[in-house]
Design a protein around this motif. Structure first.
Motif, PDB file in Angstrom:
ATOM      1  N   UNK A  49       0.912  -1.293  -0.025  1.00 34.13           N
ATOM      2  CA  UNK A  49       0.149  -0.074   0.118  1.00 34.13           C
ATOM      3  C   UNK A  49       0.843   1.209   0.092  1.00 34.13           C
ATOM      4  N   UNK A  50       1.764   1.351   0.782  1.00 33.65           N
ATOM      5  CA  UNK A  50       2.437   2.656   1.040  1.00 33.65           C
ATOM      6  C   UNK A  50       3.950   2.686   0.425  1.00 33.65           C
ATOM      7  N   UNK A  51       4.513   1.565   0.492  1.00 34.33           N
ATOM      8  CA  UNK A  51       5.827   1.388  -0.154  1.00 34.33           C
ATOM      9  C   UNK A  51       6.242   0.216  -0.671  1.00 34.33           C
ATOM     10  N   UNK A  52       7.391   0.019  -1.406  1.00 36.35           N
ATOM     11  CA  UNK A  52       7.692  -1.479  -1.993  1.00 36.35           C
ATOM     12  C   UNK A  52       6.610  -1.833  -3.176  1.00 36.35           C
ATOM     13  N   UNK A  59       3.920  -3.643  -5.601  1.00 33.33           N
ATOM     14  CA  UNK A  59       2.535  -3.803  -5.728  1.00 33.33           C
ATOM     15  C   UNK A  59       2.201  -4.702  -6.876  1.00 33.33           C
TER      16      UNK A  59
END
Lengths: 506, 98
Positions: A333-336, A338
């Motif tokens: 969701x926020x980093x890394x 997807x």
């Protein structure tokens, strides 16, 4: 004159600070060495030569102006395990999940290294999220052992240990949750220290098992490890489990130990960590090391720590349980990474697809194992019981340290095994951590110092020295005395006998 | 001796949000069985009256002075995001109905 890459960090620092050589020259020499041997070794996941040279130049500028060096290691090159956040380099933890992630903040360890003028040349390879004992679980391919390129350098910090053993850098940082500093050090002939839990800040160390994770130094000599320990150690208000106490006097202890007198020091040999199941050459090297400690004046006694027999199973419940919780943060969701966000799928579906694609098999196994151990109906039998075993291990250590100053054992039951040998057998892999795990569960200090070569395969063996919490200096003193005696007997440091990789690389 | 079925592994994977494949289910069911059998040895220890340890170093409340401390800027916080919109993280729909 000794080649610069073969010098200890202490020697390099002394020459840089005396302006006999420049930090830029030292860094450039090491970058050249990395360029020559890392294609064969794969210790690094990321290198930043220009930034390293700029950091080295800043140290030289300060010295030319007449400023005192920022620390005893200012100007010395270092490799950082890719589990510590860095604003100027990616931080991947050996995982596809974090491929290309540039963190928005520096770990406290990173910040302290920079402030000390230590030159960070790059980030080292590791088992994904520090789960493994061979560095084969890295999503970016294995690191090889400089003593034998067909063998593993241990893990999870195989990149850091191999980089130091292959003279790519004199210093590295590792993390040790169940032995990930000490076991790689043992199988690469380097010195690796797991400080007392809370002795080195975990802020910016990507969490695997929070009650066990501990950063620490990797080096070729005990003194170098101690110098690095004092740079990275100490209280950090950003880590709520950081110990608010002075760093134990490890440098002083390493220097005192090097004088070679252990008169009156009581050394306990752990009865549970000898005998069957140990490679015969490892056992013999360990016995020789113990006799050397006796010759140095130490009183040797055998100490039984019966709960250590259950340390391995307890660890492989506690660490996966904490891992299943910690790695829940990787949700795409926020980093890394997807994966599968096609506009139709729900967040939950995208999360499951992302985690499936982003994690490798060992990480998935541990997440599921932890999920199982923490689930209703199994909690008491597994996680709850493991926590009680942890109490018993702490009590065994306490009782042992009533009788002796330090405990010793082989660091790991075998020498470096072959790449691929244990990848399909998780339990065989886990056994690599047999002797290192108790110190993680109890939180006390422990290190591995090279103890010669195994006479059956010619590969390095590690001597583990364990000391009580906040008595890290005791382990350094014993290790430094042993190291000096070993070098005298062998006619030089063990690691200098590592095969020359420039030949092997061709 | 613990036994873990393929269905149980599938359930664990769902709980852990891992969209594992059929082949992985076969592989992991066998491996988790071996691991669980080994770690179940913690049950051999008579520990009824032993208190559990969650943390080797005693945990105490940690306080700090009540003064503002800079955190990440919005830009820094969003710097690693896969997708952003109006200065926020853009995420897939969270409800099942489209």
């Amino acid at each position: 004159m000794t080649r610069l890459t073969r010098c200890s960090a202490a020697e390099l620092a002394a020459r840089i600070h005396a302006q006999d050589i420049t930090a830029v020259e030292v860094t450039r020499t090491h970058l050249d060495r990395i360029a020559a041997v890392d294609p064969a070794l794969h210790a690094f996941l990321h290198l930043d030569g220009p930034a390293a040279l700029a950091a080295a130049a800043a140290v030289d500028d300060g010295l030319r102006r007449g400023d005192p060096p920022a620390s005893p290691l200012a100007g010395v090159p270092l490799a950082l395990k890719d589990v510590f956040t860095t604003v100027d380099m990616p931080t991947t933890c050996g995982s596809r999940m974090l491929q290309g992630w540039w963190p928005p903040y520096d770990a406290t360890v990173t910040r302290k290294l920079r402030a000390a003028g230590v030159v960070i040349v790059g980030k080292t390879n590791m088992d994904e999220f520090a789960m493994g004992s061979s560095t084969e679980n890295s999503a970016y391919g294995p690191t090889r052992n400089p003593w034998d390129l067909d063998r593993v350098p241990g893990g999870s910090g195989g990149g850091s240990a191999a980089a130091v053993a292959a003279f790519e850098v004199p210093l590295a940082i590792g993390t040790d949750t169940g032995g990930s500093i000490r076991q790689p050090s043992a199988v690469t002939g380097t010195v690796g220290v797991k400080p007392t839990y809370g002795g080195v800040s975990r802020y910016g160390l990507v969490a695997f098992s929070s009650s066990l994770d501990q950063g620490g130094p990797v080096a070729r000599t005990v003194l170098d490890a101690a110098l690095l320990h004092e740079v990275i150690g100490g209280y950090d208000p950003l880590d709520s489990t950081s110990i608010d106490a002075p760093v134990p006097p490890v440098v002083q202890a390493a220097r005192a130990g090097a004088t070679g007198d252990l008169t009156g020091i009581r050394v306990g040999v752990v009865s549970q960590f000898r005998g069957d199941g140990y490679q015969p050459g490892v056992r013999r090297a360990f016995e020789v090391a113990v006799s050397r400690l006796r010759e140095l004046g130490a009183d040797i006694v055998e100490v039984s720590c019966p709960s250590f027999d259950h340390a391995l199973p307890a660890y492989y419940l506690i660490a996966p349980s904490e891992c299943s919780s910690n790695l829940a943060r990787f949700d795409g969701m926020r980093y890394g990474l997807r994966v599968g966000d096609d506009g139709g799928r729900s967040a939950e579906e995208v999360m499951s697809l992302t985690r499936e694609a982003g994690f490798g098999p060992e990480v998935k196994r541990r997440i599921m194992l932890g999920t199982y151990a923490l689930s209703a109906g199994y909690y008491d039998a597994y996680y709850g019981q493991a926590q009680k075993v942890r109490t018993l291990i702490i009590r065994d250590f306490a009782a042992a340290f009533d009788q002796v100053d330090v405990l010793v054992s082989p660091t790991t039951p075998t020498t470096a095994f072959r790449i691929g040998e244990r990848v399909d057998d998780p339990m065989a892999m886990y056994l690599s951590d047999l002797c290192t795990i108790p110190a993680n569960l109890a939180g006390n200090a422990a290190l591995s110092v090279p103890a010669g070569l195994s006479d059956d395969d010619g590969l390095p063996v590690g001597l583990q020295v364990m000391a009580p919490a906040l008595a890290d200096d005791r382990a350094y003193r014993v290790a430094a005395a042993y190291e000096a005696a070993r070098d005298d007997a062998d006619g030089g440091p063990l690691v200098q006998r590592v095969p020359d990789l420039e030949v092997a690389a061709r | 001796m613990p036994t873990i079925s393929r269905d149980e592994v599938a359930h664990l994977a769902r709980l852990a949000r891992l969209a594992v494949t059929e082949e992985e289910l076969d592989l992991f069911a066998g491996q988790l069985e071996v691991i669980l059998t080994s770690v179940a040895r913690v049950g051999e220890v008579a520990a009824a009256d032993i208190p559990p340890t969650s943390h080797a170093v005693g945990l105490t409340d940690v306080f700090r002075a009540d003064v503002p401390r800079p955190g990440l800027t919005q830009q820094q916080a969003l710097s690693g995001a896969y997708a952003t919109e109006d200065g926020r993280f853009r995420v897939p729909r969270i409800l099942d109905e489209s």
